[in-house]
Design a protein around this motif. Structure first.
Motif: not given
Length: 464
Positions: A126-142
């Motif tokens: 659900i927190a993938m909602a915050f993976v916007t723009g170029d936030r590839y590191l956040l997406g990878g961690a989630l």
């Protein structure tokens, strides 16, 4: 002096299970298949690849991208970022999943473990909602948190199977669970397809990216909501070790038990041999499932709508395929049926290599073939392995099993990612997967399956 372990035959019948309990067990497959289908199979690969390409300086919607990202200072091609993430998640699960299984075997509250892992994974999704723009590191961690939690929950979930039926019933129980899971995953994917059809704008790649993100989020919500049903309907089946725990710390006891199992596991070499075969051929299966959408978008240049329709076709045909191969297993045995499915998988890889670009119909036909063999090969592998586990150690052994199951394989994605980085060709990467099916078939064919079941202390089913 090393302790020797003599396998003993356990003639104690499994605890009686109710129809309601089995239905609850099936529903968890319905719940978590949304993550496997909507997130892993369809949306996450292209989504994270696009986010990584943005971070590499490529334009949104560009046909090609030769840029690189630098997670932790490591140079990675944007197109290889997602396959490498899958490999990293499995490297981490090697340490997590067997421990979770050992804790489950020592716990009198396995449902709590199931719920905790499932809700953690659903929350990260659900927190993938915050993976916007170029936030590839956040997406990878989630993704790492969600995928590891997904595997941990499945370990606990699988460990209930031996308590739900006897040797001659488990193939059917496992096949029905997997079939219902495909229906659940297919239904949510169908809903996402409707949303994309109504809301997508062809000349607006940002809108497409946003719809993919919210489709991923929907899978987390689905997973969390439907997990409530098995937590209510299923019953605890604590092992003798759990009942005799005497109030000790279940986590530390689980680590100690895992250590004992690692020392004693050599007493069951045929079980280990089967597990080796499974790790090899399932690596190939999981890599096909996980990277199919990336292959379709990047190499075959197919639209996302085509991919979703194909995956829907796979899902609903896999429902019938799982039940059909389960019925075939009743006639010729699960072992022979899985071997047959591996021959069919080899044909799938060869056909996928020859698929023309920008041709949706052949891709859909291949998807139909995958659907017919996918569910059965997975469901029967799960039930066959349940026959090879010593009584009371279901969680631990399914921890080892899950390391290469449901999207947590690592050799296949690693080979695929490396070959792409060296050749810039997804087709060449696909050819590297053939070896997993050929070697896996040879290893599985070499397992004396009836003798392996007896050596684990279990009663073989009538037909193998």
């Amino acid at each position: 002096m090393a302790e020797t372990v003599t396998p003993t035959v356990d003639d104690t019948p499994p605890p009686a299970s109710t129809r309601r309990e089995r239905r609850g067990w099936y529903i968890y497959d319905w719940a978590n298949s949304a993550f496997q289908t909507t997130v892993i199979t369809v949306f996450l690969g292209p989504f994270l690849t696009t986010v990584a390409e943005l971070a590499a300086g490529c334009e949104l919607g560009a046909d090609t991208c030769d840029g690189f990202v630098y997670p932790l200072g490591i140079k990675v091609a944007a197109g290889s970022y997602y396959p490498y993430l899958i490999s990293l998640s499995v490297f981490l699960t090697v340490f997590v999943l067997p421990v979770i299984g050992a804790i489950a075997d020592r716990s009198a509250h396995k449902k709590r473990l199931l719920g905790g892992a499932a809700f953690t994974g659903a929350g990260a999704t659900i927190a993938m909602a915050f993976v916007t723009g170029d936030r590839y590191l956040l997406g990878g961690a989630l993704f790492l948190v969600a995928n590891i939690s997904f595997g941990a929950a499945v370990v606990v979930y699988h460990s209930f199977l031996p308590q739900l039926g006897g040797p001659d019933e488990r193939d059917g129980i496992s096949s029905r669970g997997w079939a219902i899971g495909y229906l659940g995953g297919g239904l949510l994917l169908a809903l996402n397809l409707v949303a994309i059809t109504l809301l997508d704008e062809k000349d607006n790649p940002q809108r497409t990216l946003d719809l993919a993100r919210w489709s991923i989020v929907s899978a987390g919500v689905w997973w969390a909501v439907f997990t409530l049903v098995p937590l209510r309907w299923m019953r605890e089946h604590p092992s003798a070790a759990a009942l005799a725990g005497g109030g000790g710390n279940v986590v530390t006891d689980g680590f100690r038990q895992l250590g004992r199992t690692m020392r004693e596991i050599k007493a069951y070499p045929l079980t280990l041999f089967f597990l080796l075969a499974f790790l090899v051929y399932n690596d190939g299966i999981q890599t096909v499932i996980t990277l199919a959408s990336q292959y379709g978008t990047e190499e075959l240049r197919l639209e996302q709508g085509t991919l979703i329709v194909t995956i829907l076709l796979v899902q609903f045909l896999a429902f019938g395929g799982a039940l059909s191969l389960g019925a075939l297993a009743k006639r010729i045995g699960a072992w022979k049926t899985v071997l047959l499915s591996l021959v069919l998988w080899t044909g799938v890889i060869i056909a996928a290599f020859r698929l023309p670009a920008e041709a949706p119909v052949p891709f859909m036909v291949l998807g139909a073939a995958i659907g017919l063999v996918l569910g059965g090969s997975q469901a029967l592998s799960r039930s066959l392995f349940s026959q090879l586990i010593p009584a009371g150690k279901e969680g631990e052994y399914y921890g080892f099993y899950e390391i290469s199951d449901k999207g947590t394989s690592w050799l296949g994605p690693l080979a695929f990612g490396l070959v792409f980085q060296l050749t810039s060709s997804y087709r060449v990467g696909l050819v590297s997967l053939l070896i997993f099916f050929v070697v896996g078939f040879a290893l599985l064919a070499a397992v004396p399956i009836r003798r392996a079941i007896v050596a684990a202390g279990n009663t073989p089913p009538r037909v193998l």
